[in-house]
Design a protein around this motif. Structure first.
Motif, PDB file in Angstrom:
ATOM      1  N   MET A   1       0.851  -1.204   0.000  1.00  0.00           N
ATOM      2  CA  MET A   1       0.000   0.000   0.000  1.00  0.00           C
ATOM      3  C   MET A   1       0.880   1.246   0.000  1.00  0.00           C
ATOM      4  N   ASN A   2       0.578   2.169  -0.904  1.00  0.00           N
ATOM      5  CA  ASN A   2       1.315   3.432  -0.931  1.00  0.00           C
ATOM      6  C   ASN A   2       0.500   4.472  -0.154  1.00  0.00           C
ATOM      7  N   PHE A   3       1.068   4.970   0.938  1.00  0.00           N
ATOM      8  CA  PHE A   3       0.341   5.936   1.763  1.00  0.00           C
ATOM      9  C   PHE A   3       0.417   7.355   1.202  1.00  0.00           C
ATOM     10  N   VAL A   4       1.540   7.678   0.557  1.00  0.00           N
ATOM     11  CA  VAL A   4       1.842   9.084   0.253  1.00  0.00           C
ATOM     12  C   VAL A   4       0.786   9.687  -0.681  1.00  0.00           C
ATOM     13  N   GLY A   5       0.135  10.740  -0.189  1.00  0.00           N
ATOM     14  CA  GLY A   5      -0.841  11.466  -0.997  1.00  0.00           C
ATOM     15  C   GLY A   5      -2.166  10.762  -1.178  1.00  0.00           C
ATOM     16  N   ASN A   6      -2.334   9.609  -0.536  1.00  0.00           N
ATOM     17  CA  ASN A   6      -3.564   8.835  -0.773  1.00  0.00           C
ATOM     18  C   ASN A   6      -4.611   9.019   0.325  1.00  0.00           C
ATOM     19  N   HIS A   7      -5.870   8.804  -0.067  1.00  0.00           N
ATOM     20  CA  HIS A   7      -6.969   8.831   0.901  1.00  0.00           C
ATOM     21  C   HIS A   7      -6.916   7.566   1.765  1.00  0.00           C
ATOM     22  N   ILE A   8      -7.437   7.682   2.990  1.00  0.00           N
ATOM     23  CA  ILE A   8      -7.644   6.489   3.819  1.00  0.00           C
ATOM     24  C   ILE A   8      -9.137   6.446   4.145  1.00  0.00           C
ATOM     25  N   ILE A   9      -9.829   5.595   3.423  1.00  0.00           N
ATOM     26  CA  ILE A   9     -11.296   5.560   3.484  1.00  0.00           C
ATOM     27  C   ILE A   9     -11.793   4.285   4.161  1.00  0.00           C
ATOM     28  N   SER A  10     -11.071   3.181   3.914  1.00  0.00           N
ATOM     29  CA  SER A  10     -11.556   1.875   4.388  1.00  0.00           C
ATOM     30  C   SER A  10     -10.380   1.025   4.839  1.00  0.00           C
ATOM     31  N   VAL A  11     -10.612   0.155   5.809  1.00  0.00           N
ATOM     32  CA  VAL A  11      -9.551  -0.781   6.188  1.00  0.00           C
ATOM     33  C   VAL A  11      -9.300  -1.792   5.074  1.00  0.00           C
TER      34      VAL A  11
END
Ligand code: CP
Length: 340
Positions: A1-11
């Motif tokens: 999973m790439n965290f940078v710049g991404n939304h966190i919407i769901s587990v």
């Protein structure tokens, strides 16, 4: 999973490696949360904290986490304090706010609303709870707490026996936690609820697909025996069609010290996403457990700070910069002496 710049919407976005990465970064935030050090790594950055449903923990801890990393927070609480009350769409609101902010945390009463908002946003959006659907940061802090609490006895998340108690139908914290537990092996889940408030079938199907052992109970004393963790939840009265309907389920399951002593091993961990409902007709987690050392509810809330700091650091790509900016705290702080 790439965290940078991404939304966190769901587990559902997380695999086990990604969850471990969040926990590793959360561990590294301890000196800042404990007020040993300060960092200004997010100096100049702005968080828009948009909470269109009541919140104490999620709103304040996301805001404080951002402040502890050096950023500024702008808050909107309640629909009536925003132009949503004048008929503005989520699309327009997202286009506008993402021009003012570097990251947005949003809570909203409708399932799927935060995902809809995120699609229109020009900056990363973190889901602070969308109706009965999901509460990903809560699930991450819950899993982090389970991991920390069980480490003392040398046990990992794999193989845990967990009782989920209460309103499993509307509890978004439970839904996200169950989905996250699907990343682990050989979990036993005792699902304890009134039949009408059972875990939704889509979540149950995911647990079955993960080959976890599922036991269903309608009697709490029976269901809590032999487990490692009790995860108690409140009746989510705001999701019911009427107050009268919600009141039918309040007080059906009440965990107190006497029931705990009679049915649980002495080191069984007690968790609750909070708020607990302390009104006389509810009291699903009695105050008489407050001195029980296995009551982990306030360690959970403290862990929420670490997890939310970690999410900001990962999404805004400053994990490697945090310590470079560190300076010792010079003021007297009782916080430093409190157990987390
Ligand atoms: N656990 C939780 O979401 O609490 P709040 O509603 O107070 O944010």
């Amino acid at each position: 999973m790439n965290f940078v710049g991404n939304h966190i919407i769901s587990v559902g976005q997380f695999n086990r490696l990604a969850a471990d990465r969040v926990f590793e970064v959360a561990d590294s935030m301890q000196p800042y949360a404990m007020r040993k050090n300060i960092t200004r790594v997010l100096q100049g950055a702005i968080l828009s904290n948009m909470f269109f449903e009541p919140s104490t923990r999620t709103r304040v801890s996301f805001g404080s986490a951002f402040n502890l990393l050096g950023g500024e927070v702008r808050e909107t609480t309640e629909v009536k304090a925003s132009s949503l009350a004048k008929g503005e769409s989520l699309y327009d609101t997202a286009r506008v706010l993402s021009g003012y902010s570097d990251v947005i945390v949003m809570r909203h009463p409708e399932s799927g609303s935060v995902a809809e908002f995120a699609e229109a946003s020009r900056v990363p959006v973190i889901n602070g709870g969308d109706g009965p659907n999901e509460h990903p940061s809560q699930a991450l802090l819950d899993l982090y707490t389970m991991r920390t609490e069980m480490a003392a006895s040398g046990q990992s998340i794999d193989g845990l026996k967990i009782a989920l108690i209460g309103d499993l139908k509307f509890g978004r914290a439970v839904h996200s936690l169950c989905k996250l537990l699907c990343l682990y092996d050989s979990i036993q889940l005792n699902l304890i609820s009134p039949p009408e408030l059972a875990l939704p079938d889509d979540v149950l199907d995911l647990l079955k697909a993960a080959n976890h052992t599922i036991n269903i109970f309608h009697d709490m004393a029976e269901g809590i025996q032999g487990v490692d963790i009790l995860y108690v939840t409140r009746t989510q009265e705001e999701r019911f069609p009427s107050q009268q309907e919600a009141d039918k389920y309040k007080g059906l399951f009440r965990l107190n010290q006497a029931i705990y002593t009679e049915n649980c091993a002495p080191n069984t961990v007690i968790m609750h996403p909070l708020p607990r409902d302390s009104r006389a007709q509810a009291q699903e987690l009695d105050d008489d457990l407050n001195q029980n050392p296995n009551l982990a509810i306030f360690r959970q809330t403290d862990n929420g700070m670490l997890i939310r700091m970690a999410l900001f650091a990962l999404v805004l790509d400053v994990v490697n910069e945090v310590d470079k900016n560190a300076q010792p705290v010079t003021w007297y702080t009782a916080r430093r002496h409190l157990p987390i």
